[in-house]
Design an enzyme around this catalytic site. Structure first.
Site, PDB file in Angstrom:
ATOM      1  N   ASP A 172       0.967  -1.021   0.035  1.00 47.49           N
ATOM      2  CA  ASP A 172       0.013   0.035   0.140  1.00 47.49           C
ATOM      3  C   ASP A 172       0.990   1.087  -0.107  1.00 47.49           C
ATOM      4  OD1 ASP A 172      -3.045   0.936   0.789  1.00 47.49           O
ATOM      5  OD2 ASP A 172      -1.364   2.209   2.031  1.00 47.49           O
ATOM      6  N   ASN A 203      -2.033  12.964  -4.603  1.00 51.65           N
ATOM      7  CA  ASN A 203      -2.842  13.492  -5.665  1.00 51.65           C
ATOM      8  C   ASN A 203      -3.731  14.775  -5.265  1.00 51.65           C
ATOM      9  OD1 ASN A 203      -3.674  11.319  -7.411  1.00 51.65           O
ATOM     10  ND2 ASN A 203      -4.788  10.088  -5.804  1.00 51.65           N
ATOM     11  N   ASP A 207      -4.421   2.371  -4.374  1.00 52.48           N
ATOM     12  CA  ASP A 207      -3.013   2.250  -4.350  1.00 52.48           C
ATOM     13  C   ASP A 207      -2.494   1.218  -3.657  1.00 52.48           C
ATOM     14  OD1 ASP A 207      -4.035   3.023  -1.800  1.00 52.48           O
ATOM     15  OD2 ASP A 207      -2.343   4.408  -1.470  1.00 52.48           O
ATOM     16  N   ASP A 225      -1.848   8.932 -11.289  1.00 49.98           N
ATOM     17  CA  ASP A 225      -1.959   7.908 -12.162  1.00 49.98           C
ATOM     18  C   ASP A 225      -0.680   7.488 -12.437  1.00 49.98           C
ATOM     19  OD1 ASP A 225      -4.769   7.800 -11.881  1.00 49.98           O
ATOM     20  OD2 ASP A 225      -5.136   8.656 -13.792  1.00 49.98           O
TER      21      ASP A 225
END
Length: 295
Positions: A175, A183, A218, A192
């Site tokens: 993770d 983001n 993620d 992305d």
């Protein structure tokens, strides 16, 4: 010639015209597997004229080597029982190209009810099978990163765990750290690109037989068949180091990763193994947060 004879002759002519015109591969073989009849489509497929086909054993003409013995057994069983079953296998064209052919077979009997030949109607389904394989691959691929998706991951886990005896399978549950912050500060397009690059780096660490999948968001998982806790711990450290390396476009924002390790054993449920690895990942993430307050 009576009216019935005319009707019969007309029906036979229609059947002959159909067999000559169809793209289906039609042949009749005797009990010794020798070709008694081959329609024009089969002649084109094999690049042999009818004269060159008649009398040849069919499995010497178009059956791929690894299917010869099963084909021989199928003919023997059909002649012995009077029943033939649908089959699918690889055939070789006259140019030596493999094609996938679906077969519908019928045992022919004489007036006394004794089997004397087998009629086969083959349909080239190569394009259909390739299209189906492509759709299956698409359904098991994460569209953003190009690696396996959640469905492919659990299919692989089921294959490894739904056995009585077999090797263990190692699971690394990964993770990303601070991904929401990335983001928020840089936008989803940059986020992305980070996911794509993480997928690439994990795939570069994978060995033959491993599976790298994006579970969602993620979260990534790396499966390693036969992995034990010691070797998986080493791999987890390599994953953390590799992902921590700088990313282009993020000079001031290192991307970390928390990795949880679990070993799945035959008979276990995939959900249980993933949950165990997930729990271990949260333990690793908590450790990171204690060491790095800004996380």
């Amino acid at each position: 010639m009576t009216g019935r004879d005319v009707e019969t002759a007309g029906a036979l002519a229609l059947v002959a015209a159909f067999i000559d015109a169809t793209e289906a591969l039609v042949c009749i073989v005797d009990a010794d597997s020798r070709i008694l009849f081959a329609n024009p489509a089969l002649q084109r497929f094999t690049a042999r004229s009818a004269d060159r086909l008649l009398g040849e054993r069919f499995w010497e003409v178009y059956v791929v080597p690894e299917h010869v013995e099963p084909a021989q057994d199928a003919v023997a069983q059909a002649m012995a029982t009077g029943q033939a079953h649908p089959q699918e296998g690889d055939w070789l064209t006259g140019d030596g190209v493999r094609r996938r052919v679906a077969m519908r077979n019928t045992v022919l009997e004489d007036g006394a009810g004794r089997p004397f030949a087998i009629a086969c109607v083959g349909i080239d389904v190569t394009a259909d099978r390739e299209r189906e394989a492509g759709l299956h691959q698409q359904a098991q691929t994460d569209l953003l990163t190009g690696i396996a998706n959640r469905a492919a991951l659990f299919d692989a886990l089921h294959r490894h765990l739904d056995v009585v005896v077999g090797p263990d399978v190692g699971v690394l549950f990964c993770d990303l750290d601070r991904f929401k912050q990335i983001n928020d500060e840089y936008g989803h397009q940059v986020g992305d690109r980070v996911l794509v690059e993480v997928a690439r780096r994990l795939s570069a660490l994978a060995s033959s037989g491993d599976l790298v999948a994006r579970l969602g968001g993620d979260e990534f998982v790396l499966l390693r068949p036969g992995g034990d806790e010691s070797s998986l711990a080493v791999l987890a450290r390599r994953v953390a180091t590799t992902v921590l390396a700088p990313f282009g476009g993020l000079p001031d924002q290192p991307v970390g990763i928390s990795v949880g390790v679990a070993v799945g054993r035959p008979g276990e449920a995939p959900d249980e193994v993933i949950a165990r690895a997930d729990l271990a990942m949260y333990g690793a993430k908590s450790h990171h947060r204690r060491r790095t307050p800004r996380d």
